[in-house]
Design an enzyme around this catalytic site. Structure first.
Site, PDB file in Angstrom:
ATOM      1  N   THR A 113      -2.756 -19.902 -46.178  1.00 14.21           N
ATOM      2  CA  THR A 113      -2.451 -20.741 -45.018  1.00 14.21           C
ATOM      3  C   THR A 113      -3.679 -21.492 -44.502  1.00 14.21           C
ATOM      4  O   THR A 113      -3.565 -22.275 -43.559  1.00 14.21           O
ATOM      5  CB  THR A 113      -1.871 -19.897 -43.871  1.00 14.21           C
ATOM      6  OG1 THR A 113      -2.819 -18.875 -43.513  1.00 14.21           O
ATOM      7  CG2 THR A 113      -0.558 -19.249 -44.275  1.00 14.21           C
ATOM      8  N   GLU A 114      -4.851 -21.275 -45.104  1.00 16.53           N
ATOM      9  CA  GLU A 114      -6.055 -21.986 -44.665  1.00 16.53           C
ATOM     10  C   GLU A 114      -6.498 -22.957 -45.762  1.00 16.53           C
ATOM     11  O   GLU A 114      -5.951 -24.043 -45.885  1.00 16.53           O
ATOM     12  CB  GLU A 114      -7.130 -20.977 -44.263  1.00 16.53           C
ATOM     13  CG  GLU A 114      -6.715 -20.177 -43.026  1.00 16.53           C
ATOM     14  CD  GLU A 114      -7.730 -19.138 -42.607  1.00 16.53           C
ATOM     15  OE1 GLU A 114      -8.717 -19.527 -41.955  1.00 16.53           O
ATOM     16  OE2 GLU A 114      -7.543 -17.944 -42.933  1.00 16.53           O
ATOM     17  N   MET A 115      -7.466 -22.583 -46.595  1.00 19.91           N
ATOM     18  CA  MET A 115      -7.914 -23.480 -47.665  1.00 19.91           C
ATOM     19  C   MET A 115      -6.956 -23.481 -48.861  1.00 19.91           C
ATOM     20  O   MET A 115      -6.887 -24.473 -49.596  1.00 19.91           O
ATOM     21  CB  MET A 115      -9.311 -23.080 -48.136  1.00 19.91           C
ATOM     22  CG  MET A 115     -10.391 -23.220 -47.086  1.00 19.91           C
ATOM     23  SD  MET A 115     -10.729 -24.938 -46.655  1.00 19.91           S
ATOM     24  CE  MET A 115     -12.232 -24.746 -45.695  1.00 19.91           C
TER      25      MET A 115
END
Length: 307
Positions: A113-115
């Protein structure tokens, strides 16, 4: 000619809180490589996000959002903490799941859900760039590796210390730099016991604490999420339910919104929540006002300018 005496500086105050240390002396080339990587959107799988996307140095090292936007528009489960002074925290992330900046970087790069990236792909991307090959080759015998990317980024982040706040200058002996009300606010901060958890050089960031010691914050707020479980998600220990790393209060006046859920939009709201749920007290508006005045003195400087 008689020797001229150096100017007299006030003696540091003997207080439980201490000023931030000086920025450590690190290899400037390694720091610069880390700075470049910090601003590199190719760290994310779709080239859309860099570390600086959520850790805005012009916004106190955070991003002014309750939840940050990750890859493919996904929202983070918790509020983004400031990157300033993160090197001084005893653990990283709200749930304290890792101890080092390097491990924090590793988690973020690979978080779906980030990078949303993975190390084999990211290392190929960086190796395809001749300037990165040259920079890493000059600094690391084994050139571009996951460990070296993490080391360079961590080196840069260790320089992100926001010294020079008015409160630090007060601690260093310049007692006139704070107004009487700001000093009263600091005294109330100590008298009410806020300093029991927001302690140390980072005024927090060095212990875990249950959110809702005296009252059930989550029942009152409603709409519980898995992220509200805090340390419990890591340890499975019932004693860690709703337990989080105590955040640093440095630069808190410029890093709204507050708490892991980003639910408090103002310092006044945050202080009132702390009174009710951590201290079991009804806040006196005057005490809230004075404590907020004190908290506003904790804003430090970056590159010679106030944050």
């Amino acid at each position: 000619m008689a020797a001229v005496a150096p100017p007299a500086f006030p003696a540091p105050l003997d207080e439980p809180l201490k000023p931030l240390p000086a920025v450590p002396t690190l290899d400037p080339q390694r720091v610069e490589l880390g700075r470049r990587l910090f601003n590199e959107p190719r760290l994310s799988l779709d080239n859309s996000l860099s570390c600086a996307s959520c850790h805005r140095l012009d916004q106190g090292g955070a991003d002014a959002q309750a939840k940050s936007q990750g890859i493919k528009g996904q929202l983070s489960q918790v509020n983004t903490p400031s990157v300033f002074n993160a090197a001084l925290n005893f653990r990283q992330f709200w749930d304290g799941r890792v101890e080092t900046l390097q491990a924090q970087i590793d988690n973020v790069v690979q978080s779906p859900t980030e990078m949303g990236n993975n190390w084999p792909n990211l290392l190929r991307t960086l190796n395809d760039d001749a300037s990165y090959r040259q920079a890493f080759g000059a600094l690391y015998p084994d050139a571009i590796t996951a460990a070296n990317v993490q080391d360079a980024l961590a080196s840069y982040e260790r320089t992100l210390l926001s010294a020079g706040s008015r409160f630090d200058q007060y601690l260093q002996g310049n007692t006139e730099i704070l107004s009487q009300e700001e000093k009263y606010g600091y005294q109330r901060f100590k008298d009410y016991g806020c300093i029991a958890c927001h302690q140390g050089v980072n005024i927090g960031g060095n212990m875990f604490q249950k959110f809702g010691v005296m009252n059930d914050y989550f029942a009152d707020r409603g709409n519980p999420t898995d992220a509200d479980l805090g340390r419990f998600l890591i340890t499975g220990d019932e004693q860690d339910r709703n337990v989080f790393k105590v955040p640093s209060l440095r630069n808190v006046a410029v890093t709204a919104p507050y708490f892991h859920d980003g639910s408090a939009t103002t310092l006044e709201q945050a202080v009132e929540v702390m009174f009710k749920y951590q201290l079991g007290r009804t806040p006196n508006p005057q005490d809230t006002r004075l404590i907020v005045k004190f908290l506003q003195t904790l804003t430090g400087q970056w590159q010679g300018k106030p944050l």
